[in-house]
Design an enzyme around this catalytic site. Structure first.
Site, mmCIF file in Angstrom:
data_model
loop_
_atom_site.group_PDB
_atom_site.id
_atom_site.type_symbol
_atom_site.label_atom_id
_atom_site.label_comp_id
_atom_site.label_asym_id
_atom_site.label_seq_id
_atom_site.Cartn_x
_atom_site.Cartn_y
_atom_site.Cartn_z
ATOM 1 N N TYR A 1 11.332 27.679 108.183
ATOM 2 C CA TYR A 1 10.766 27.569 109.522
ATOM 3 C C TYR A 1 10.504 26.107 109.900
ATOM 4 O O TYR A 1 10.247 25.268 109.040
ATOM 5 C CB TYR A 1 9.462 28.360 109.605
ATOM 6 C CG TYR A 1 9.679 29.849 109.693
ATOM 7 C CD1 TYR A 1 9.706 30.503 110.922
ATOM 8 C CD2 TYR A 1 9.904 30.600 108.542
ATOM 9 C CE1 TYR A 1 9.917 31.871 111.009
ATOM 10 C CE2 TYR A 1 10.126 31.961 108.612
ATOM 11 C CZ TYR A 1 10.128 32.593 109.840
ATOM 12 O OH TYR A 1 10.365 33.944 109.927
ATOM 13 N N GLU B 1 12.390 34.499 99.732
ATOM 14 C CA GLU B 1 11.467 33.364 99.707
ATOM 15 C C GLU B 1 10.770 33.221 98.354
ATOM 16 O O GLU B 1 9.614 32.804 98.273
ATOM 17 C CB GLU B 1 10.457 33.477 100.858
ATOM 18 C CG GLU B 1 11.136 33.494 102.221
ATOM 19 C CD GLU B 1 10.183 33.716 103.388
ATOM 20 O OE1 GLU B 1 8.947 33.667 103.166
ATOM 21 O OE2 GLU B 1 10.665 33.934 104.512
ATOM 22 N N GLU C 1 16.432 33.388 108.108
ATOM 23 C CA GLU C 1 15.145 33.530 108.804
ATOM 24 C C GLU C 1 14.646 32.151 109.193
ATOM 25 O O GLU C 1 14.560 31.252 108.358
ATOM 26 C CB GLU C 1 14.134 34.231 107.886
ATOM 27 C CG GLU C 1 12.872 34.691 108.580
ATOM 28 C CD GLU C 1 11.957 35.468 107.633
ATOM 29 O OE1 GLU C 1 12.471 36.277 106.831
ATOM 30 O OE2 GLU C 1 10.739 35.241 107.673
ATOM 31 N N ARG D 1 10.278 37.446 114.869
ATOM 32 C CA ARG D 1 9.969 38.450 115.880
ATOM 33 C C ARG D 1 9.076 37.938 117.013
ATOM 34 O O ARG D 1 8.406 36.918 116.885
ATOM 35 C CB ARG D 1 9.289 39.645 115.216
ATOM 36 C CG ARG D 1 7.921 39.358 114.618
ATOM 37 C CD ARG D 1 7.479 40.418 113.609
ATOM 38 N NE ARG D 1 6.074 40.257 113.254
ATOM 39 C CZ ARG D 1 5.077 40.982 113.753
ATOM 40 N NH1 ARG D 1 5.331 41.932 114.646
ATOM 41 N NH2 ARG D 1 3.830 40.783 113.381
#
Length: 369
Positions: free
Chosen positions: A258, A187, A295, A327
């Protein structure tokens, strides 16, 4: 449809996996590592492995219980990909940034491999210049300080030695080194980590990546690692590759992105992922690389059909080799990315799991032969 899809995939792997054909960053890569890489390259564009961070270490309402998994509780199956984080290993701490004991993590990684799964390692490494966390962005001197001749270089070598020792310890009972996908300095297109784009010079970021790969591969003699490059959101191909370390230092092209904002931003999330996956798939094909969605997730999953109507639409057009969701924290009730029993999104998650091109643990062909 799913049975037919799995039969065709099985036939494909039976025919094509007799020997590894892909070249990796490491010319001495183990057979299992080469086989895994070859199969990830072959599976992309056809099917998508589903992954979850810390899946067997903890979940909603439990932690450290053998055989547990929120994914398995809901779907009856383990994920195909398992994410782990090495944060805090650098200082010799017995447990990681999320309180997972490294001894336990080692066992879970080996178990995942023996189930046929894939293991990927991120590293939320502390700030060696200030002593703070990965998120300590108070100085722009950190990366420069840990390069050769930098004032913190010796310390950073000790930290890399801890990482190397852990990866070297990942061996089965018969001595097989478990392949891992290592995803450091991720990132970097954002500025929330000390290695972020506005916190270090481009040449220094590249030097850090090159040094890390060379040190682990050549100095520490580790040959069970595939190296993953994973920027966060980018506006296009030029930005994505602006700090790309080069094909000779990267095995797998990743993306960390995300979905934030739920329904109002679902269309943009799908569009952004599609756009980035298009050029990743194109580059991967031309350069014989694997590409993955390294991710992602929607925290708390407030959309009951997010898996089939958002995530699947985002990944289906180009089919990265895997997609890994973040998670399910046992100590933060609001921080989870996969449904747990009784969550409103469970039915949709099961429907997503049963799609013919989505593979969980029991769907996997042998990725290591």
């Amino acid at each position: 449809m799913r049975i037919i899809g799995m039969l065709l995939l099985g036939a494909f792997f039976t025919y094509s996996c007799t020997s590894p054909v892909q070249k990796t960053v490491d010319k001495k890569a183990t057979w299992e590592t080469l086989s895994l890489y070859t199969n990830l390259v072959k599976i992309q564009g056809k099917s998508i492995l589903f992954g979850h961070q810390d899946d067997t270490s903890y979940g909603i309402g439990w932690t450290g219980e053998s055989g547990q998994s929120d994914v398995k509780k809901v779907t009856g199956d383990y994920p195909a990909v398992y994410g782990w984080d090495l944060g805090h290993i650098e200082t010799g701490c017995p447990q990681n940034i999320d309180n997972v004991p490294f001894e336990q993590m080692r066992s879970h990684i080996i178990e995942a491999y023996e189930r046929g799964g894939v293991n990927t390692l991120s590293w939320h490494v502390q700030n060696p210049f200030t002593g703070g966390s990965s998120w300590d962005v108070s100085s722009k001197e950190v990366v420069k300080s840990i390069l050769p001749d930098g004032e913190k270089h010796a310390l950073f070598l000790e930290w890399l030695d801890h990482v190397a020792a852990f990866i070297a310890s990942l061996k089965t009972g018969n001595g097989t080194a478990v392949p891992v996908l290592f995803r450091p300095y991720h990132e970097h297109t954002g500025n929330w980590f000390w290695w972020g784009r506005e916190l270090c010079e481009k040449d220094d970021y590249l030097a850090l990546w090159h040094f890390t790969v060379t040190y682990l591969r050549d100095k520490k003699d580790l040959h069970n690692i595939l190296y993953v490059y994973s920027p966060d959101f980018v506006t296009g191909e030029q930005e994505y590759f602006d700090r790309y370390p080069g094909d000779e230092f990267v095995d797998i092209l990743g993306l960390d992105l995300y979905h934030r904002g739920a329904e109002d931003s679902a269309g943009k999330f799908i569009s952004d992922v599609n756009k980035i996956m298009e050029f990743l798939s194109r580059y991967a094909a031309a350069h014989k690389k694997a590409f993955v969605f390294s991710e992602t997730g929607l925290e708390q999953i407030p959309m009951n059909k997010w898996f089939t109507e958002v995530l699947y639409k985002a990944v289906a057009p180009y089919k990265p080799a895997y997609v890994l969701l973040w998670r399910n924290a046992y100590d933060r009730p609001e921080h989870f990315f996969v449904p747990y029993p009784a969550h409103p999104a469970t039915d949709d998650f099961i429907k997503f799991k049963n799609l013919p091109d989505i593979l969980f643990g029991n769907d996997l062909p042998n990725l290591y032969k």
